[in-house]
Design an enzyme around this catalytic site. Structure first.
Site, PDB file in Angstrom:
ATOM      1  N   GLN A 175     -41.118  43.554 -65.416  1.00  0.00           N
ATOM      2  CA  GLN A 175     -40.284  42.801 -64.968  1.00  0.00           C
ATOM      3  C   GLN A 175     -38.799  43.002 -65.419  1.00  0.00           C
ATOM      4  O   GLN A 175     -37.639  42.508 -64.770  1.00  0.00           O
ATOM      5  CB  GLN A 175     -40.766  41.236 -65.428  1.00  0.00           C
ATOM      6  CG  GLN A 175     -41.621  40.807 -64.760  1.00  0.00           C
ATOM      7  CD  GLN A 175     -41.664  40.532 -63.148  1.00  0.00           C
ATOM      8  OE1 GLN A 175     -40.534  40.607 -62.722  1.00  0.00           O
ATOM      9  NE2 GLN A 175     -42.653  40.127 -62.690  1.00  0.00           N
ATOM     10  N   HIS A 197     -43.213  48.496 -57.425  1.00  0.00           N
ATOM     11  CA  HIS A 197     -43.281  47.298 -56.181  1.00  0.00           C
ATOM     12  C   HIS A 197     -42.349  46.219 -56.557  1.00  0.00           C
ATOM     13  O   HIS A 197     -42.032  45.481 -55.847  1.00  0.00           O
ATOM     14  CB  HIS A 197     -44.587  47.194 -55.864  1.00  0.00           C
ATOM     15  CG  HIS A 197     -45.161  46.363 -56.660  1.00  0.00           C
ATOM     16  ND1 HIS A 197     -45.322  44.874 -56.512  1.00  0.00           N
ATOM     17  CD2 HIS A 197     -46.086  46.546 -57.968  1.00  0.00           C
ATOM     18  CE1 HIS A 197     -46.097  44.275 -57.559  1.00  0.00           C
ATOM     19  NE2 HIS A 197     -46.581  45.423 -58.376  1.00  0.00           N
ATOM     20  N   CYS A 322     -51.271  38.122 -60.173  1.00  0.00           N
ATOM     21  CA  CYS A 322     -52.509  39.101 -60.699  1.00  0.00           C
ATOM     22  C   CYS A 322     -53.583  37.862 -61.045  1.00  0.00           C
ATOM     23  O   CYS A 322     -54.610  38.462 -61.515  1.00  0.00           O
ATOM     24  CB  CYS A 322     -52.030  39.959 -61.806  1.00  0.00           C
ATOM     25  SG  CYS A 322     -51.128  41.302 -61.274  1.00  0.00           S
TER      26      CYS A 322
END
Length: 376
Positions: A175, A197, A322
């Site tokens: 992050q 991504h 996730c």
């Protein structure tokens, strides 16, 4: 649909997409092949490795490309455990780590694991970390930026403690990569992971840095790619595309931070009419990534607010993508000590480079309307 879930994933940058297509069509050779076409692909791969190493302030010899952050966390932890600084079977990890970290730790046999909670600030208590260390502690795992509330952990201080006790230190940089200048802390950790991504690069590509001084053993034996760090043909086009995306973001770090700080202020001010119900989980400005806002609204499940926002044309989330399919509460809510009902109230809003000021205002007004209607 107006997108406010950039912490989950980002759209592919148009220039990075062009690089991907060009590399796929002109540098399609296997980088391990010995002919000239393979050699061209290898040259591109190594140029990308060197460029990313320069951006991150690391030795390129320790940089390995993976399929993303989750695989990177797995391989990094296994690499560090294969070459501990001392004998021992004790690991310390943050309770709010990404699900991929918990997945690795859950499969380990013979290790005892201490999980550190988060105080109200969302920052690891380094004194509690020190108290948790024993003579058997061989690894500490603390993510740099929490993916659900955006708090920035004191990596330099944790690294100092680990050095003093001969302990490896792994940090998940997924992050923070492309959003924070990492050069000051990358030399301090034993390993870190990152992903493409999250920074407008392709999905299915990322990387790991492992200090070259560590003589790790490969988890997958017999692999020839990436110096044996992982098996599988190297995805050179995706690596080139990720590198282009990283270069672009790196040039805009300061401007992006200031813009996200402004958008954060606008959103929180727009929620003022319902402030009695809103609980924002955040640290002081210097320890907070401004583009991620984690909050809950008392008495309303986050999933309800998320679905209502979706109905009105706004994409927000209830935590890390996730683990959504597992219907588990966001791990940060457990780490913060929230009760089961409070945990269900959690939502996450995250900004990106296409987020507009007027859209932030509209989202805030929409949430206010949703809450007022629900409370009536």
């Amino acid at each position: 649909m107006i997108y406010f879930d950039f912490a989950a994933t980002t759209p592919l940058d148009s220039e990075a997409a062009e690089v991907f297509v060009q590399a796929s069509t002109e540098y399609f050779g296997n980088s391990s092949s010995l002919h000239d076409i393979g050699g061209q692909s290898l040259d591109l791969l190594e140029n990308c490795r060197e460029e990313l190493a320069n951006l991150l302030g690391i030795n390129k010899k320790g940089l390995y490309f993976t399929s993303g952050g989750s695989e990177g966390n797995f391989l990094a932890i296994e690499a560090l455990l294969s070459a501990p600084k001392k004998a021992g079977k004790h690991i310390i990890a943050g309770m709010a780590e990404h699900s991929s970290i918990h997945g690795v730790l859950n499969r380990l046999e013979g290790y005892s694991i201490t999980y550190l909670p988060l105080p109200a600030s969302g920052l690891i208590d380094v004194k509690e970390l020190e108290r948790a260390i024993t003579s058997e502690t061989v690894l500490v795992i603390v993510q740099h930026v929490n993916s659900e509330i955006g708090t920035i952990q004191p990596i330099a201080e944790i690294a100092r403690i680990c050095r003093e006790h001969d302990i490896h230190f792994h940090s998940d940089f997924v992050q923070s990569f492309g959003k924070v200048d990492l050069k000051k802390i990358t030399p301090l950790v034993s390993s870190f992971s990152f992903s493409g991504h999250k920074i407008y690069g392709p999905k299915g590509i990322g990387g790991v840095y492992v200090d070259p001084a560590i003589s790790w053993k490969a988890f997958f034996p017999g692999g020839s790619h990436e110096s044996g760090f992982r098996p599988g043909t190297v995805n050179v086009p995706a690596i080139a595309s990720m590198t282009a995306a990283a270069q672009k973001l790196n040039d805009q770090l300061v401007q992006s931070h200031d813009r996200f700080l402004e958008l954060r202020t606008i959103l929180l001010e727009s929620l003022d009419p319902i402030k009695e119900y809103v609980h924002v989980y955040q640290a002081d400005t210097g320890s907070q990534l401004p583009s991620i806002i984690g909050l809950r609204v008392s008495g309303i499940e986050g999933q309800w607010i998320m679905l209502e926002c979706n109905r009105y044309g706004f994409a927000i989330s209830t935590g890390s993508a996730c683990q959504i399919g597992m219907q588990a509460p966001a791990k940060v809510t457990v780490a913060l000590g929230l009760g089961s009902q409070e945990a269900k109230e959690f939502i996450r809003i995250s900004f990106g480079k296409t987020t507009k000021r007027e859209d932030v205002v509209k989202l805030g007004e929409t949430i206010v309307d949703i809450v007022k209607e629900f409370k009536r």
